[in-house]
Design an enzyme around this catalytic site. Sequence first.
Site, short mmCIF file in Angstrom:
data_model
loop_
_atom_site.label_atom_id
_atom_site.label_comp_id
_atom_site.label_asym_id
_atom_site.label_seq_id
_atom_site.Cartn_x
_atom_site.Cartn_y
_atom_site.Cartn_z
CG HIS A 69 -1.77 -1.20 1.26
ND1 HIS A 69 -3.13 -1.18 0.91
CD2 HIS A 69 -1.80 -2.57 1.21
CE1 HIS A 69 -3.80 -2.20 0.77
NE2 HIS A 69 -2.81 -3.15 1.17
CG HIS A 73 -1.77 1.94 -2.54
ND1 HIS A 73 -1.71 3.01 -1.87
CD2 HIS A 73 -2.90 1.17 -1.64
CE1 HIS A 73 -2.13 3.04 -0.63
NE2 HIS A 73 -2.95 2.20 -0.34
CG ASP A 75 -6.60 0.34 -0.18
OD1 ASP A 75 -5.71 0.17 -0.36
OD2 ASP A 75 -7.39 0.93 0.70
CG HIS A 79 -6.16 -3.45 2.84
ND1 HIS A 79 -4.95 -3.60 3.65
CD2 HIS A 79 -6.25 -2.14 3.12
CE1 HIS A 79 -4.55 -2.37 4.12
NE2 HIS A 79 -5.33 -1.38 3.62
MN MN Z 1 -4.35 0.96 0.93
#
Ligand code: MN
Length: 258
Positions: A69, A73, A75, A79
Amino acid sequence: MSVLTDLVAALDSGALKVVDLTQPLGPETPVIGLPPIFAASPGVSMEVISRYDDKGPAWYWNTITMGEHTGTHFDAPVHWISGKDYPNNRCDTIEPRRFIGPACVIDVTDEVKKNEDFILMPEHVVAWEKAHGKIPRGAWVLLRTGWSARTDPAAFLNVKSDGAHSPGFHKTTSELLAKDRDVLGVGVETVGTDAGQAGTFDPPFPNHATMHGNAKFGLASLCNLDQLPPTGAIVIAAPLKIVDGSGSPLRVLAIAPA
Ligand code: MN
């Protein structure tokens, strides 16, 4: 299929443009800070393997190290603990169709200028929809805050004595977008998809908890959102196919009317 030849022709003619929504990724890239009781994510480090030298006379390449991360980026649902049990919830298993969707750009730059802790409420979404139409299913909802203009890392992270200060989403807004509008996910200009103070919210980090708890995605540290119309662009955001990956740096591209 004519739609694809038409697409290339429109890119060649300049009727459509490619907008790079990605920040440069390197050792200067700022990373999110967490309270010291939690493990920290490292920044980017690069080490030369060879550069046209004894270690490789005709070639240049590097080893790179970073947290998943980091910088601009993606997710993935896995996550967050709320998204850990969904099927196809990680970088290597997400259905690739879900990386592409129409962009709905909600511009709150003026509000954030007045209040760096601005929180997007459902009313803001409804007001945006009155002007631009209902957010379609499978959209990327991008929160344009002007935050990417903060090129100084300290101003970007904006950490004060009581923690970071940056805009984000109210839990009820994330619920509206994830459950009712059935978006792909949300994208932001800040270091993460929750507000700087969101560790103090109930629940903590409500956008992460809600988005990933509904198998949705996040995009952080975007830029150039000011080059997109409120509607009419398409975003392509495909993370690296990291096995069991929780997220990854990526190149986020938009195709927009010129
Ligand atoms: Mn993240």
